[in-house]
Enzyme design. Sequence first.
Site, PDB file in Angstrom:
ATOM      1  N   LYS A   1       0.825  -1.213   0.000  1.00  0.00           N
ATOM      2  CA  LYS A   1       0.000   0.000   0.000  1.00  0.00           C
ATOM      3  C   LYS A   1       0.859   1.263   0.000  1.00  0.00           C
ATOM      4  O   LYS A   1       0.532   2.233  -0.674  1.00  0.00           O
ATOM      5  CB  LYS A   1      -0.974  -0.006   1.192  1.00  0.00           C
TER       6      LYS A   1
ATOM      7  N   ARG B   1      -7.495   2.576  10.560  1.00  0.00           N
ATOM      8  CA  ARG B   1      -7.206   1.164  10.779  1.00  0.00           C
ATOM      9  C   ARG B   1      -8.156   0.534  11.787  1.00  0.00           C
ATOM     10  O   ARG B   1      -8.059  -0.658  12.060  1.00  0.00           O
ATOM     11  CB  ARG B   1      -5.779   1.029  11.306  1.00  0.00           C
TER      12      ARG B   1
ATOM     13  N   ARG C   1      11.362  -7.082   2.638  1.00  0.00           N
ATOM     14  CA  ARG C   1      11.312  -5.622   2.493  1.00  0.00           C
ATOM     15  C   ARG C   1      12.503  -4.956   3.188  1.00  0.00           C
ATOM     16  O   ARG C   1      12.877  -5.322   4.284  1.00  0.00           O
ATOM     17  CB  ARG C   1      10.012  -5.114   3.113  1.00  0.00           C
TER      18      ARG C   1
ATOM     19  N   ARG D   1      12.734  -3.076   8.720  1.00  0.00           N
ATOM     20  CA  ARG D   1      11.945  -2.477   9.802  1.00  0.00           C
ATOM     21  C   ARG D   1      11.816  -3.465  10.948  1.00  0.00           C
ATOM     22  O   ARG D   1      11.624  -4.654  10.723  1.00  0.00           O
ATOM     23  CB  ARG D   1      10.543  -2.139   9.274  1.00  0.00           C
TER      24      ARG D   1
ATOM     25  N   ARG E   1       0.896  -8.648  13.613  1.00  0.00           N
ATOM     26  CA  ARG E   1       0.238  -7.613  12.796  1.00  0.00           C
ATOM     27  C   ARG E   1      -0.922  -8.196  12.000  1.00  0.00           C
ATOM     28  O   ARG E   1      -1.944  -7.537  11.817  1.00  0.00           O
ATOM     29  CB  ARG E   1       1.262  -6.946  11.866  1.00  0.00           C
TER      30      ARG E   1
HETATM   31  P1  AMP Z   1       2.438   0.899   8.453  1.00  0.00           P
HETATM   32  O1  AMP Z   1       3.678   1.575   8.002  1.00  0.00           O
HETATM   33  O2  AMP Z   1       1.191   1.519   7.883  1.00  0.00           O
HETATM   34  O3  AMP Z   1       2.491  -0.589   8.254  1.00  0.00           O
HETATM   35  O4  AMP Z   1       2.349   1.135  10.050  1.00  0.00           O
HETATM   36  C1  AMP Z   1       3.348   0.660  10.916  1.00  0.00           C
HETATM   37  C2  AMP Z   1       2.864   0.662  12.361  1.00  0.00           C
HETATM   38  O5  AMP Z   1       2.513   1.997  12.751  1.00  0.00           O
HETATM   39  C3  AMP Z   1       1.605  -0.163  12.624  1.00  0.00           C
HETATM   40  O6  AMP Z   1       1.888  -1.523  12.827  1.00  0.00           O
HETATM   41  C4  AMP Z   1       1.060   0.529  13.876  1.00  0.00           C
HETATM   42  O7  AMP Z   1       1.794   0.155  15.042  1.00  0.00           O
HETATM   43  C5  AMP Z   1       1.368   1.990  13.605  1.00  0.00           C
HETATM   44  N1  AMP Z   1       0.252   2.628  12.864  1.00  0.00           N
HETATM   45  C6  AMP Z   1       0.267   3.115  11.590  1.00  0.00           C
HETATM   46  N2  AMP Z   1      -0.931   3.612  11.244  1.00  0.00           N
HETATM   47  C7  AMP Z   1      -1.739   3.436  12.312  1.00  0.00           C
HETATM   48  C8  AMP Z   1      -3.100   3.721  12.582  1.00  0.00           C
HETATM   49  N3  AMP Z   1      -3.915   4.286  11.648  1.00  0.00           N
HETATM   50  N4  AMP Z   1      -3.587   3.400  13.812  1.00  0.00           N
HETATM   51  C9  AMP Z   1      -2.812   2.845  14.746  1.00  0.00           C
HETATM   52  N5  AMP Z   1      -1.531   2.521  14.566  1.00  0.00           N
HETATM   53  C10 AMP Z   1      -0.984   2.814  13.356  1.00  0.00           C
END
Ligand code: AMP
Length: 209
Positions: A3, A78, A118, A151, A162
């Site tokens: 995404k 989310r 990744r 990461r 996750r």
């Molecule tokens: P992402 O890069 O979108 O995969 O986000 C990485 C991490 O950031 C997630 O696993 C959450 O811990 C936190 N995170 C990102 N977006 C959100 C959100 N909308 N609500 C809560 N936690 C978030």
Amino acid sequence: MGKGTQAQRLAAQEKIPQVSTGEILRKSVERGTPLGLRAKGYMDSGTLVPDEVVIGLVREKLTGPECARGYILDGFPRTVAQAEALDRMFKETGTPGLDHVVSFEVSPDEIIRRLSGRRSCSTCQTVYHIEHDPPKREGVCDKCGGTLVQRADDKPETVLARLKVFDQQTRPLVEYYQKQGLLRRVEATGSIDQVYKQLLAIVHATRVA
Ligand code: AMP
């Protein structure tokens, strides 16, 4: 899948900002800001940062001048509570709501394969994949020469956490946005280009209509 990669590409083409809550949070963690300190533990364990924290930061971004011509939300909302807060914000501020909500659909096995390969640049955040989208020189960013790192939350045990969090807290949004007539499904198993073509078709379909 991917995404973030897709959002980055679409944002560049449409010349509108990509508002990625994950990126904003990761940068805050790196800088050691109060937001970062609060978010780090949740992120490292693969759980979600509390709703009020992310809602606050998205509100600040979307009401800013740079988002006035449109934006791409990446990784937000989310949870149903976040989606409801977003809808309330649109009502309160009189700003137009979302045009599309895109669900990138891919099997859990494929997710694990992709996340484990990744790597991202520790300087400019550009994302690579060791098999599907490798850098020209192993471990080095093509764009800025920065070091590529994995990461913390892409480690296998955290990826499983996750996936569980997604099923329990994020999947209900499919129904939420289906009811609003905004849900668009993209078959995301293919290459970056194949997935991007589907995404463009969605965005362009409504322009013509
Ligand atoms: P992402 O890069 O979108 O995969 O986000 C990485 C991490 O950031 C997630 O696993 C959450 O811990 C936190 N995170 C990102 N977006 C959100 C959100 N909308 N609500 C809560 N936690 C978030």
